[in-house]
Design a protein around this motif. Sequence first.
Motif, PDB file in Angstrom:
ATOM      1  N   LEU A  31       5.425   6.939 -22.999  1.00  0.00           N
ATOM      2  CA  LEU A  31       5.573   5.763 -23.853  1.00  0.00           C
ATOM      3  C   LEU A  31       6.922   5.738 -24.569  1.00  0.00           C
ATOM      4  O   LEU A  31       7.224   4.772 -25.284  1.00  0.00           O
ATOM      5  CB  LEU A  31       4.445   5.700 -24.886  1.00  0.00           C
ATOM      6  N   TYR A  32       7.743   6.771 -24.413  1.00  0.00           N
ATOM      7  CA  TYR A  32       9.049   6.785 -25.076  1.00  0.00           C
ATOM      8  C   TYR A  32       9.931   5.600 -24.660  1.00  0.00           C
ATOM      9  O   TYR A  32      10.600   5.005 -25.514  1.00  0.00           O
ATOM     10  CB  TYR A  32       9.784   8.102 -24.797  1.00  0.00           C
ATOM     11  N   HIS A  51      -2.506  -1.432 -21.350  1.00  0.00           N
ATOM     12  CA  HIS A  51      -1.286  -2.238 -21.328  1.00  0.00           C
ATOM     13  C   HIS A  51      -1.435  -3.481 -22.200  1.00  0.00           C
ATOM     14  O   HIS A  51      -2.548  -3.883 -22.555  1.00  0.00           O
ATOM     15  CB  HIS A  51      -0.962  -2.657 -19.896  1.00  0.00           C
ATOM     16  N   ALA A  52      -0.313  -4.089 -22.517  1.00  0.00           N
ATOM     17  CA  ALA A  52      -0.321  -5.298 -23.344  1.00  0.00           C
ATOM     18  C   ALA A  52      -1.101  -6.425 -22.671  1.00  0.00           C
ATOM     19  O   ALA A  52      -1.650  -7.297 -23.357  1.00  0.00           O
ATOM     20  CB  ALA A  52       1.108  -5.733 -23.654  1.00  0.00           C
ATOM     21  N   LEU A  98       9.027   2.704 -24.027  1.00  0.00           N
ATOM     22  CA  LEU A  98       8.495   1.553 -24.751  1.00  0.00           C
ATOM     23  C   LEU A  98       9.009   1.524 -26.184  1.00  0.00           C
ATOM     24  O   LEU A  98       9.346   0.467 -26.722  1.00  0.00           O
ATOM     25  CB  LEU A  98       6.971   1.615 -24.732  1.00  0.00           C
ATOM     26  N   LEU A  99       9.089   2.712 -26.831  1.00  0.00           N
ATOM     27  CA  LEU A  99       9.500   2.804 -28.230  1.00  0.00           C
ATOM     28  C   LEU A  99      11.017   2.843 -28.397  1.00  0.00           C
ATOM     29  O   LEU A  99      11.522   2.506 -29.472  1.00  0.00           O
ATOM     30  CB  LEU A  99       8.894   4.057 -28.860  1.00  0.00           C
ATOM     31  N   LEU A 142       3.975  -1.516 -29.751  1.00  0.00           N
ATOM     32  CA  LEU A 142       5.048  -2.512 -29.869  1.00  0.00           C
ATOM     33  C   LEU A 142       5.049  -3.143 -31.257  1.00  0.00           C
ATOM     34  O   LEU A 142       6.118  -3.396 -31.824  1.00  0.00           O
ATOM     35  CB  LEU A 142       4.881  -3.581 -28.789  1.00  0.00           C
ATOM     36  N   GLU A 160      -0.680  -0.094 -25.877  1.00  0.00           N
ATOM     37  CA  GLU A 160       0.719  -0.513 -25.761  1.00  0.00           C
ATOM     38  C   GLU A 160       1.066  -1.613 -26.763  1.00  0.00           C
ATOM     39  O   GLU A 160       2.127  -1.568 -27.401  1.00  0.00           O
ATOM     40  CB  GLU A 160       0.981  -1.004 -24.337  1.00  0.00           C
TER      41      GLU A 160
END
Length: 400
Positions: A67-68, A379-380, A70-71, A38, A34
């Motif tokens: 993940l869409y 995850h981040a 997120l982007l 980012l 992730e």
Amino acid sequence: MQNRDTRPPFAGLSGLDVTQLFADLPTPCYVLDEAQLLRNGEILRGVQQRTGCRILLAQKAFSNFPLYPLLAPYLCGTEASGLYEARLGKEEMPQGEVHVFCGAYREREFPELLQYADHIVFNSPRQLEKFGTRAKAAGKSIGLRINPECSTQEGHEIYDPCAPGSRLGTTRAQWDAAMTPELFGLLDGLHFHTLCEQDSDALEITLDAVEQKFGEFLPDMSWVNFGGGHHITRPDYDIRRLERLIVRTRERYGVTVYLEPGEACALNAGYLVTEVLDVLQNGTVHPVILDMSAACHTPDVIEMPYRPPLYNADDAGVRMHTYRLGGPTCLAGDVIGDYSFATPLREGDRLIFGDMAIYTTCKNNTFNGMPLPDIWLLHADRTLERLVFFGYDEFKGRLG
């Protein structure tokens, strides 16, 4: 293996105890990063903010729709290669534009495609003639893919749309033979895609060729799509040159510029974790069988071909122990490559391949009955979450 200084596939694992982090994961499995997604998004958003261009996710390289969201804040939408990807982009990134290009559209699918796509790019004047009026009547923005006949690639002919005899894009000769005033009147934009993992110097050469062969038509367009293959998020990529080319095109022709990178969105944002099943010796070669397969799980390794980066390993002969890593399938060529290690490999050892977010989960297969790897998300905050599990039903269900 590409230079680590220009393509750092394990930057996302810096400072982490990787052995401990991935110790409990079932292998083989993909792990999407992730934080690195980012990072890529921030770079792409910066290009858009400084130039006014619009960047799309090319789903052919990365289709992991969980993940869409997120982007989405960093992009203007998605690019599709056909009906299913267009639908996926519309459903999973609904606030963005949906662009689609296909070498040839199917009559039975086209009505449904019109429900999802905002921009539809045709490959030939004949396809434009067949479908363009219907697309225009449905309120879609219409484009034609052009072929500037300008090759800038070496060694990857399979990915060169400008190779002699290419089926992709309309050459100037084909344009002159088939374009009519009526067809030209349908066009809102022109699209070209000629690059593969390249820097902006190749784009500049290509753009000059586009202007030479098709420049007279650009003032009549409202947009130009530079296609994909731009390695924008690679550390040594010349972003300033890219931005100059975008601004030049916008100002010279009064058009909106689109880019649709796939790799740049997810470059170095994923890993493939695998386990050693057996260590052999055949003469001077030490083959190692892993529980992942190049043919099934990283098909570009064979198709492109290339040797993927491997965590804590080096080129053959650099370190004390060299092995030839391969998969468990019956394909003799199911080989990832030769790597060297500081210590001997043993059964049960875990290896981590890098840059495995792109062209993996969207291209893998179940040849030999090989199970599809799970997909996990790192995850981040460095916690892990399983996104999807694949079992026998996925193998059987696609066969009958």
